[in-house]
Design a protein around this motif. Structure first.
Motif, PDB file in Angstrom:
ATOM      1  N   TYR A  86      89.044  75.789  38.601  1.00 22.33           N
ATOM      2  CA  TYR A  86      89.424  75.754  37.189  1.00 22.33           C
ATOM      3  C   TYR A  86      88.872  74.503  36.530  1.00 22.33           C
ATOM      4  N   MET A  87      88.731  74.610  35.224  1.00 20.08           N
ATOM      5  CA  MET A  87      88.347  73.481  34.376  1.00 20.08           C
ATOM      6  C   MET A  87      89.430  73.363  33.307  1.00 20.08           C
ATOM      7  N   PRO A  88      90.109  72.215  33.228  1.00 18.94           N
ATOM      8  CA  PRO A  88      91.021  72.033  32.101  1.00 18.94           C
ATOM      9  C   PRO A  88      90.189  71.981  30.812  1.00 18.94           C
ATOM     10  N   GLN A  89      90.698  72.611  29.758  1.00 16.18           N
ATOM     11  CA  GLN A  89      89.958  72.569  28.497  1.00 16.18           C
ATOM     12  C   GLN A  89      89.672  71.116  28.147  1.00 16.18           C
ATOM     13  N   PRO A  90      88.386  70.761  28.003  1.00 12.79           N
ATOM     14  CA  PRO A  90      88.046  69.358  27.766  1.00 12.79           C
ATOM     15  C   PRO A  90      88.442  68.892  26.367  1.00 12.79           C
ATOM     16  N   VAL A  91      88.826  67.630  26.274  1.00 16.15           N
ATOM     17  CA  VAL A  91      89.142  67.034  24.977  1.00 16.15           C
ATOM     18  C   VAL A  91      87.885  66.457  24.342  1.00 16.15           C
ATOM     19  N   SER A  92      86.850  66.275  25.136  1.00 17.83           N
ATOM     20  CA  SER A  92      85.583  65.733  24.673  1.00 17.83           C
ATOM     21  C   SER A  92      84.562  66.855  24.565  1.00 17.83           C
ATOM     22  N   ALA A  93      83.681  66.761  23.606  1.00 18.14           N
ATOM     23  CA  ALA A  93      82.614  67.757  23.466  1.00 18.14           C
ATOM     24  C   ALA A  93      81.455  67.465  24.398  1.00 18.14           C
ATOM     25  N   GLU A  94      81.459  66.299  25.055  1.00 19.51           N
ATOM     26  CA  GLU A  94      80.336  65.900  25.899  1.00 19.51           C
ATOM     27  C   GLU A  94      80.596  66.049  27.389  1.00 19.51           C
ATOM     28  N   MET A  95      81.889  65.976  27.813  1.00 15.71           N
ATOM     29  CA  MET A  95      82.197  65.868  29.227  1.00 15.71           C
ATOM     30  C   MET A  95      83.434  66.686  29.591  1.00 15.71           C
ATOM     31  N   ALA A  96      83.451  67.199  30.834  1.00 12.60           N
ATOM     32  CA  ALA A  96      84.616  67.933  31.333  1.00 12.60           C
ATOM     33  C   ALA A  96      84.719  67.718  32.840  1.00 12.60           C
ATOM     34  N   ALA A  97      85.904  67.977  33.373  1.00 15.20           N
ATOM     35  CA  ALA A  97      86.135  67.890  34.817  1.00 15.20           C
ATOM     36  C   ALA A  97      86.337  69.295  35.369  1.00 15.20           C
ATOM     37  N   GLY A  98      86.049  69.463  36.651  1.00 13.47           N
ATOM     38  CA  GLY A  98      86.262  70.741  37.313  1.00 13.47           C
ATOM     39  C   GLY A  98      86.845  70.534  38.688  1.00 13.47           C
ATOM     40  N   PHE A  99      87.646  71.521  39.117  1.00  8.00           N
ATOM     41  CA  PHE A  99      88.368  71.428  40.380  1.00  8.00           C
ATOM     42  C   PHE A  99      88.274  72.757  41.119  1.00  8.00           C
ATOM     43  N   LEU A 100      88.271  72.693  42.456  1.00  5.73           N
ATOM     44  CA  LEU A 100      88.206  73.885  43.294  1.00  5.73           C
ATOM     45  C   LEU A 100      88.487  73.508  44.728  1.00  5.73           C
ATOM     46  N   THR A 101      88.616  74.522  45.577  1.00  2.60           N
ATOM     47  CA  THR A 101      88.819  74.298  47.005  1.00  2.60           C
ATOM     48  C   THR A 101      87.786  75.111  47.776  1.00  2.60           C
ATOM     49  N   ILE A 102      87.111  74.464  48.709  1.00  4.05           N
ATOM     50  CA  ILE A 102      86.137  75.118  49.575  1.00  4.05           C
ATOM     51  C   ILE A 102      86.733  75.156  50.972  1.00  4.05           C
ATOM     52  N   THR A 103      86.856  76.353  51.527  1.00  7.83           N
ATOM     53  CA  THR A 103      87.417  76.536  52.861  1.00  7.83           C
ATOM     54  C   THR A 103      86.310  76.962  53.811  1.00  7.83           C
ATOM     55  N   ASN A 104      86.267  76.310  54.968  1.00  9.99           N
ATOM     56  CA  ASN A 104      85.278  76.621  55.997  1.00  9.99           C
ATOM     57  C   ASN A 104      86.030  77.164  57.207  1.00  9.99           C
TER      58      ASN A 104
END
Length: 166
Positions: A36-54
């Protein structure tokens, strides 16, 4: 005739087990979830999160991420309250690589448009051993806070398939 039927049944059973047990080619078996990506407050930058399972006995390494939504996607770790960019992250055998708020995360820089809640961002995760995995990442509210175990959140994004090679 009966002997051929038993042989065919045994072969079919062995093939089914092989399919469940892995590819047999020694490559890591990766699954991506809880993106998921929280809706960014900036028009230039955003954060993203996820989980990778091996789920395999072979380690891998996330070497880069790209997205058409941003000019650049960088990998960041947070240690001792300090954030720093890194060139890669290990994905341990029989383990998980977790990107979460306050910890490891993706930074989408030079956004081409400001993502809004309800949008979906397409990512391409590049791995040293597994090749490329495409992920659809939903944009959530700016205050979205997933459950304590991100792999159990049914509303989170998932990978659209297995790796496509190098």
């Amino acid at each position: 005739m009966r002997r051929h039927a038993l042989t065919a049944a045994a072969l079919a059973g062995a093939l089914a087990l092989a399919g469940c047990g892995g590819s047999g080619d020694g490559k890591p078996e990766l699954a991506v979830g809880a993106s998921y990506m929280p809706q960014p407050v900036s028009a230039e930058m955003a954060a993203g999160f996820l989980t990778i399972t091996n789920d395999s006995g072979t380690k891998d390494e996330l070497t880069s991420v790209t997205s058409d939504a941003a000019g650049q996607v960088t990998l960041h770790e947070t240690a001792g309250g300090a954030m720093r960019e890194v060139s890669s992250f290990p994905v341990p055998a029989h383990g998980r690589l977790v990107f979460k708020s306050g910890g490891n995360h993706l930074m989408f820089e030079n956004l081409k448009h400001q993502p809004k809640q309800g949008d979906t961002i397409t990512l391409r995760l590049k791995f040293a051993e597994s090749g490329t995995v495409t992920v659809e990442m939903p944009v959530k509210s700016a205050t979205y806070n997933p459950s304590t175990d991100p792999m159990t959140d049914p509303s989170a994004g998932h990978s659209t398939g297995h790796s496509t090679g190098h």
